[in-house]
Write a protein that holds these residues in place. Structure first.
Motif, PDB file in Angstrom:
ATOM      1  N   ASP A 130      45.788  38.246  46.194  1.00 39.35           N
ATOM      2  CA  ASP A 130      44.963  37.230  46.854  1.00 39.35           C
ATOM      3  C   ASP A 130      44.908  37.494  48.359  1.00 39.35           C
ATOM      4  O   ASP A 130      45.924  37.767  49.012  1.00 39.35           O
ATOM      5  CB  ASP A 130      45.553  35.837  46.586  1.00 39.35           C
ATOM      6  CG  ASP A 130      44.630  34.732  47.067  1.00 39.35           C
ATOM      7  OD1 ASP A 130      43.397  34.927  47.038  1.00 39.35           O
ATOM      8  OD2 ASP A 130      45.141  33.668  47.470  1.00 39.35           O
ATOM      9  N   GLY A 131      43.710  37.472  48.943  1.00 36.92           N
ATOM     10  CA  GLY A 131      43.515  37.677  50.371  1.00 36.92           C
ATOM     11  C   GLY A 131      43.395  39.125  50.774  1.00 36.92           C
ATOM     12  O   GLY A 131      43.295  39.426  51.981  1.00 36.92           O
ATOM     13  N   ALA A 132      43.385  40.044  49.787  1.00 33.42           N
ATOM     14  CA  ALA A 132      43.330  41.470  50.127  1.00 33.42           C
ATOM     15  C   ALA A 132      41.995  41.818  50.764  1.00 33.42           C
ATOM     16  O   ALA A 132      40.957  41.215  50.481  1.00 33.42           O
ATOM     17  CB  ALA A 132      43.559  42.313  48.874  1.00 33.42           C
ATOM     18  N   ARG A 133      42.045  42.852  51.640  1.00 33.83           N
ATOM     19  CA  ARG A 133      40.841  43.398  52.274  1.00 33.83           C
ATOM     20  C   ARG A 133      40.706  44.831  51.818  1.00 33.83           C
ATOM     21  O   ARG A 133      41.571  45.663  52.090  1.00 33.83           O
ATOM     22  CB  ARG A 133      40.969  43.317  53.790  1.00 33.83           C
ATOM     23  CG  ARG A 133      39.731  43.766  54.536  1.00 33.83           C
ATOM     24  CD  ARG A 133      39.848  43.400  56.006  1.00 33.83           C
ATOM     25  NE  ARG A 133      38.653  43.785  56.737  1.00 33.83           N
ATOM     26  CZ  ARG A 133      38.427  43.471  58.012  1.00 33.83           C
ATOM     27  NH1 ARG A 133      39.346  42.765  58.680  1.00 33.83           N
ATOM     28  NH2 ARG A 133      37.301  43.859  58.610  1.00 33.83           N
ATOM     29  N   LEU A 134      39.635  45.140  51.071  1.00 32.25           N
ATOM     30  CA  LEU A 134      39.506  46.428  50.399  1.00 32.25           C
ATOM     31  C   LEU A 134      38.186  47.086  50.773  1.00 32.25           C
ATOM     32  O   LEU A 134      37.213  46.425  51.177  1.00 32.25           O
ATOM     33  CB  LEU A 134      39.564  46.254  48.876  1.00 32.25           C
ATOM     34  CG  LEU A 134      40.792  45.505  48.317  1.00 32.25           C
ATOM     35  CD1 LEU A 134      40.580  45.223  46.846  1.00 32.25           C
ATOM     36  CD2 LEU A 134      42.053  46.330  48.542  1.00 32.25           C
ATOM     37  N   ALA A 135      38.198  48.397  50.573  1.00 33.16           N
ATOM     38  CA  ALA A 135      36.947  49.146  50.742  1.00 33.16           C
ATOM     39  C   ALA A 135      36.175  49.088  49.427  1.00 33.16           C
ATOM     40  O   ALA A 135      36.747  49.223  48.342  1.00 33.16           O
ATOM     41  CB  ALA A 135      37.255  50.593  51.123  1.00 33.16           C
ATOM     42  N   GLY A 136      34.871  48.873  49.516  1.00 30.26           N
ATOM     43  CA  GLY A 136      34.059  48.846  48.308  1.00 30.26           C
ATOM     44  C   GLY A 136      34.021  50.195  47.638  1.00 30.26           C
ATOM     45  O   GLY A 136      33.923  51.223  48.314  1.00 30.26           O
ATOM     46  N   GLU A 137      34.092  50.221  46.322  1.00 29.34           N
ATOM     47  CA  GLU A 137      34.102  51.474  45.584  1.00 29.34           C
ATOM     48  C   GLU A 137      32.886  51.540  44.674  1.00 29.34           C
ATOM     49  O   GLU A 137      32.477  50.537  44.078  1.00 29.34           O
ATOM     50  CB  GLU A 137      35.385  51.597  44.765  1.00 29.34           C
ATOM     51  CG  GLU A 137      36.655  51.578  45.631  1.00 29.34           C
ATOM     52  CD  GLU A 137      37.911  51.757  44.802  1.00 29.34           C
ATOM     53  OE1 GLU A 137      37.808  52.232  43.656  1.00 29.34           O
ATOM     54  OE2 GLU A 137      38.990  51.417  45.293  1.00 29.34           O
ATOM     55  N   ALA A 138      32.359  52.733  44.523  1.00 28.91           N
ATOM     56  CA  ALA A 138      31.139  52.913  43.737  1.00 28.91           C
ATOM     57  C   ALA A 138      31.282  52.467  42.287  1.00 28.91           C
ATOM     58  O   ALA A 138      30.391  51.806  41.763  1.00 28.91           O
ATOM     59  CB  ALA A 138      30.692  54.369  43.812  1.00 28.91           C
ATOM     60  N   PRO A 139      32.396  52.833  41.566  1.00 31.49           N
ATOM     61  CA  PRO A 139      32.476  52.435  40.164  1.00 31.49           C
ATOM     62  C   PRO A 139      32.653  50.932  39.984  1.00 31.49           C
ATOM     63  O   PRO A 139      32.494  50.411  38.894  1.00 31.49           O
ATOM     64  CB  PRO A 139      33.704  53.191  39.642  1.00 31.49           C
ATOM     65  CG  PRO A 139      34.012  54.224  40.668  1.00 31.49           C
ATOM     66  CD  PRO A 139      33.529  53.663  41.957  1.00 31.49           C
ATOM     67  N   GLY A 140      33.052  50.239  41.023  1.00 33.60           N
ATOM     68  CA  GLY A 140      33.311  48.823  40.917  1.00 33.60           C
ATOM     69  C   GLY A 140      34.697  48.497  41.415  1.00 33.60           C
ATOM     70  O   GLY A 140      35.493  49.371  41.769  1.00 33.60           O
ATOM     71  N   LEU A 141      35.015  47.229  41.421  1.00 33.00           N
ATOM     72  CA  LEU A 141      36.312  46.772  41.895  1.00 33.00           C
ATOM     73  C   LEU A 141      37.311  46.800  40.746  1.00 33.00           C
ATOM     74  O   LEU A 141      37.104  46.125  39.730  1.00 33.00           O
ATOM     75  CB  LEU A 141      36.189  45.355  42.446  1.00 33.00           C
ATOM     76  CG  LEU A 141      37.506  44.711  42.887  1.00 33.00           C
ATOM     77  CD1 LEU A 141      38.043  45.391  44.143  1.00 33.00           C
ATOM     78  CD2 LEU A 141      37.320  43.213  43.103  1.00 33.00           C
ATOM     79  N   PRO A 142      38.402  47.563  40.859  1.00 35.84           N
ATOM     80  CA  PRO A 142      39.415  47.555  39.799  1.00 35.84           C
ATOM     81  C   PRO A 142      40.195  46.239  39.830  1.00 35.84           C
ATOM     82  O   PRO A 142      40.592  45.762  40.891  1.00 35.84           O
ATOM     83  CB  PRO A 142      40.308  48.745  40.156  1.00 35.84           C
ATOM     84  CG  PRO A 142      40.122  48.950  41.619  1.00 35.84           C
ATOM     85  CD  PRO A 142      38.726  48.516  41.936  1.00 35.84           C
ATOM     86  N   VAL A 143      40.417  45.666  38.648  1.00 37.18           N
ATOM     87  CA  VAL A 143      41.150  44.404  38.530  1.00 37.18           C
ATOM     88  C   VAL A 143      42.137  44.542  37.384  1.00 37.18           C
ATOM     89  O   VAL A 143      41.949  45.327  36.452  1.00 37.18           O
ATOM     90  CB  VAL A 143      40.195  43.210  38.285  1.00 37.18           C
ATOM     91  CG1 VAL A 143      39.374  42.904  39.524  1.00 37.18           C
ATOM     92  CG2 VAL A 143      39.285  43.481  37.092  1.00 37.18           C
ATOM     93  N   LYS A 144      43.191  43.713  37.457  1.00 37.35           N
ATOM     94  CA  LYS A 144      44.210  43.765  36.416  1.00 37.35           C
ATOM     95  C   LYS A 144      44.779  42.368  36.204  1.00 37.35           C
ATOM     96  O   LYS A 144      45.041  41.644  37.167  1.00 37.35           O
ATOM     97  CB  LYS A 144      45.330  44.749  36.792  1.00 37.35           C
ATOM     98  CG  LYS A 144      46.363  44.949  35.685  1.00 37.35           C
ATOM     99  CD  LYS A 144      47.349  46.035  36.060  1.00 37.35           C
ATOM    100  CE  LYS A 144      48.342  46.270  34.920  1.00 37.35           C
ATOM    101  NZ  LYS A 144      49.318  47.351  35.258  1.00 37.35           N
ATOM    102  N   VAL A 145      44.948  42.000  34.921  1.00 32.35           N
ATOM    103  CA  VAL A 145      45.478  40.691  34.561  1.00 32.35           C
ATOM    104  C   VAL A 145      46.750  40.885  33.746  1.00 32.35           C
ATOM    105  O   VAL A 145      46.909  41.887  33.038  1.00 32.35           O
ATOM    106  CB  VAL A 145      44.434  39.877  33.759  1.00 32.35           C
ATOM    107  CG1 VAL A 145      44.120  40.546  32.443  1.00 32.35           C
ATOM    108  CG2 VAL A 145      44.911  38.444  33.547  1.00 32.35           C
ATOM    109  N   ARG A 146      47.642  39.904  33.846  1.00 39.66           N
ATOM    110  CA  ARG A 146      48.848  39.928  33.029  1.00 39.66           C
ATOM    111  C   ARG A 146      48.990  38.557  32.355  1.00 39.66           C
ATOM    112  O   ARG A 146      48.774  37.518  32.975  1.00 39.66           O
ATOM    113  CB  ARG A 146      50.071  40.220  33.891  1.00 39.66           C
ATOM    114  CG  ARG A 146      51.392  40.254  33.100  1.00 39.66           C
ATOM    115  CD  ARG A 146      52.503  40.763  33.975  1.00 39.66           C
ATOM    116  NE  ARG A 146      52.674  39.898  35.157  1.00 39.66           N
ATOM    117  CZ  ARG A 146      53.300  40.295  36.268  1.00 39.66           C
ATOM    118  NH1 ARG A 146      53.785  41.524  36.357  1.00 39.66           N
ATOM    119  NH2 ARG A 146      53.427  39.472  37.292  1.00 39.66           N
ATOM    120  N   GLY A 147      49.367  38.583  31.070  1.00 37.12           N
ATOM    121  CA  GLY A 147      49.513  37.343  30.320  1.00 37.12           C
ATOM    122  C   GLY A 147      48.171  36.836  29.828  1.00 37.12           C
ATOM    123  O   GLY A 147      47.140  37.510  29.870  1.00 37.12           O
TER     124      GLY A 147
END
Length: 677
Positions: A608-625
């Motif tokens: 939460d609150g991260a500042r990232l560079a945009g990536e061509a394939p899309g934003l990688p995300v990960k969920v747990r539970g």
């Protein structure tokens, strides 16, 4: 007619009267009579016997069966046309002798000698009086009529067939056309005009020759004063009344329903309907006003009934009974359309009735897929976990589909049919899409269904013919129907409309083709449909904006105050979510018992609150539970659905701040906010 013609007729009459009695009897007895039954137009009457619509006879003439007639008119008619009507046998010999003597002395006709019976004979044969052969035929027929009919029956034929100008025949058609009322009560001026008109119906037509009509009327009034039928003062006062200068239109209310009644029983001359004429007129005016300012071709239909008795009180099939772009001749109360969200109350009632849910049950408004069917909310957003009450009031789409999946769409179709509806399915197969309007129904069908909800789950056939009541059928439990009504009564009403007066629901079908509003109070139920009869879209049309105000106004035209909605049945469970039995606190849906609960989902990347560079394939995300499948949303819009793995890439995110959310199969969610450079 020349004087010798009169002498011939008089001689013939004297011969019949003084000699050759047996031969005369045989001659009269052998007279062929025209049809004694007068063909009259079909009348469609409202619940109080007032005319809704009147049809012409086959040749286009307005001719109606005579009802009660003001005795003052018949007194005037007899005094003016045939003073010895009740004593002669069809031919007035004294009048003939007087007319003949005057004709000989003056060399032309001074006064007539035609009796009312002879006039009836002429009307029945539609013959001329100008030739002696025609006069002889009328004398013979008049004598025959007097032998076979009573005086009242002969007078009734006159009152049915006398000409009153143009295509108007008979006393009732005349009073409706010239005065806009029935002939039971007439003023002296009105009665005098009606006495004068048949003598010369075209040259005295009030709409074309008002001066001639007034002059003829006044001469009748003068004669009535001389003969003592009217006092001199009453006759002079009657002369001050103006004559009508235009024909009034004949009643033409409820045209679609009237046409249907005529088509069902074409031989019936009277059709007694449950419609209230005054209310029908008001709602037809309301419908015509409602389409002003709307796009071309848009029409409106309104149906209002008493759900206690099943009587339909008003049925407006279109905004105007005419052709053109609005296709007003199409009865949109019977046309098959998509009901949009207006079937949702029935689904919730079925869920309550089966113990699957309660108004305070929590249900997930989250992306879901049912095989190949993935319904979406109208606005494309999801609310997560909500109560069933809020789901219905907000008209969310996912919760009723979840309920429909558990109930089975075939059961909904069964309830609809048992309620008296005639739904039609594309491909004759009921899928989950019926929950959101994927079925063809009519406005009449939907009012029928809502009447059952209003009656505590007991369906009664709505009917528009008097005496057509049907047996009731229970389709839902009392508590379930009341719970739905209680939820719907909490909807915010249109501006300036009273709150909690109606239990109502609006709906908008796919592509904005149909806008609906249906509702009920403690005594009545009504429905409104707006759209184009040809089914083309009406961009921007919503049931809440267009149809709901008309629904409330229709009730206000019916009565000054709404009837209160019923109190809950004693078996109704009224508690909060926390007090519900455990199985009712949260609706799990089919297969929930086989889902392993791993706890609420946790979004572990990005932080939460991260500042990232945009990536061509899309934003990688990960969920747990959480419980798969997962739905990933960006800024409230679903981007990925049906994802079973814990990792994914969300495409299409622009620069700037974005809110990322994940929702699992149980409706639980987690969210973060990030910034892309």
């Amino acid at each position: 007619m020349r004087a010798h013609h009169w002498l011939f007729a008089v001689a013939l009459a004297l011969t019949i009267g003084a000699g050759g009695r047996d031969a005369a009897d045989r001659w009269i007895a052998a007279t062929p009579l025209p049809a004694l039954l007068t063909t009259t137009g079909t009348e469609v009457l409202d619940r109080s016997g007032r005319p809704l619509r009147i049809y012409t006879v086959a040749d286009g003439r307005w001719r109606l069966a005579p009802g009660p007639v003001d005795p003052a008119f018949t007194d005037m008619l007899i005094a003016y046309e045939d003073r010895r009507y009740h004593s002669h046998s069809g031919v007035d010999l004294r009048a003939m002798l007087r007319a003949a003597a005057q004709a000989v002395a003056q060399g032309g006709i001074v006064s007539g000698a035609s009796t009312l019976t002879m006039q009836v004979a002429r009307l029945m044969e539609e013959g001329s009086t100008g030739e002696w052969a025609g006069k002889l035929r009328q004398i013979r027929l008049a004598l025959a009529l007097e032998r076979r009919l009573t005086k009242d029956e002969i007078l009734r034929i006159y009152l049915s067939r006398a000409p009153y100008g143009g295509n108007i025949e008979g006393i009732r058609a005349a009073t409706l056309a010239w005065f806009g009322k029935e002939p039971a009560r007439l003023t002296p001026a009105e009665a005098a005009l009606l006495v004068a008109l048949p003598q010369s119906p075209e040259t005295r037509r009030p709409d074309r020759h008002p001066a001639a009509a007034q002059g003829a009327r006044d001469r009748v009034l003068d004669r009535m004063a001389q003969s003592g039928v009217l006092s001199h003062d009453d006759a002079e006062a009657a002369k001050l009344d103006p004559v009508p200068t235009a024909r009034r239109p004949f009643p033409a209310l409820a045209p679609h329903l009237s046409d249907r009644a005529l088509a069902e029983s074409p031989s019936a001359l009277h059709h007694d309907l449950t419609i209230d004429a005054a209310l029908q007129a008001q709602l037809e005016t309301l419908a015509a006003r409602a389409v002003r300012g709307l796009p071309g071709g848009v029409s409106v239909a309104i149906l209002l009934a008493n759900h206690r008795s099943g009587e339909i009180l008003a049925s407006v099939g279109s905004a105007g009974y005419a052709g053109g772009a609005r296709q007003g001749f199409v009865d949109m109360t019977k046309a098959l359309r998509s009901p949009g969200s207006t079937l949702k109350p029935a689904i919730y009632a079925m869920a309550f009735d089966r113990g699957l849910a309660h108004p305070q049950t929590l249900i997930d408004d989250a992306p879901a897929r049912f095989g190949d069917y993935a319904p979406q909310n109208f606005d494309g957003h999801f609310r997560g976990e909500v109560t069933v009450t809020d789901a219905l009031r907000q008209s969310l789409n996912i919760p009723p589909v979840r309920l429909m999946d558990a109930i089975g769409p075939a059961h909904l179709m069964d309830v609809m049919r048992r309620a008296g509806m005639r739904p039609e399915l594309p491909g004759d197969h009921a899928g989950l899409a019926v929950a959101l309007g994927g079925v063809g129904v009519s406005l009449s069908d939907m009012v029928q269904l809502y009447a059952a909800l209003a009656r505590g789950g007991e369906a009664i056939p709505l009917h528009w013919r008097q005496g057509a009541e049907g047996a009731s059928t229970r389709i839902l439990g009392r508590a379930a129907a009341w719970q739905v009504g209680d939820i719907l009564s909490g909807l915010a009403p249109p501006p300036n409309a009273p709150a909690r007066a109606l239990a109502y629901k609006t709906g908008t079908s796919y592509g904005h083709r149909d806008a609906w509003a249906l509702g009920w109070d403690g005594a009545h139920v009504a429905g409104v449909w707006i759209g184009r009869p040809d089914g083309t879209p009406v961009p921007g049309a919503f049931g809440g904006d267009l149809a709901a105000p008309i629904l409330f106004e229709a009730f206000q035209r019916l009565k000054p105050a709404f009837d209160p909605l019923p109190r809950p049945p004693p078996e109704t469970l009224i508690v909060g979510t926390a007090e519900l039995p455990q199985p009712l606190r949260h609706f799990a849906g089919r297969g929930a018992a086989f889902v392993t609960d791993k706890g609420a989902p946790e979004l572990i990347f990005p932080p939460d609150g991260a500042r990232l560079a945009g990536e061509a394939p899309g934003l990688p995300v990960k969920v747990r539970g959480g419980t798969p499948p997962y739905t990933w949303l960006a800024n409230g819009t679903p981007r990925l659905t049906g994802i079973r793995g814990e990792q994914a890439n969300i495409p299409g995110l622009g620069k700037g701040f974005s809110q990322i959310a994940v929702i699992d199969a149980a409706g639980r969610s987690a969210r973060i906010t990030i910034r892309l450079d």
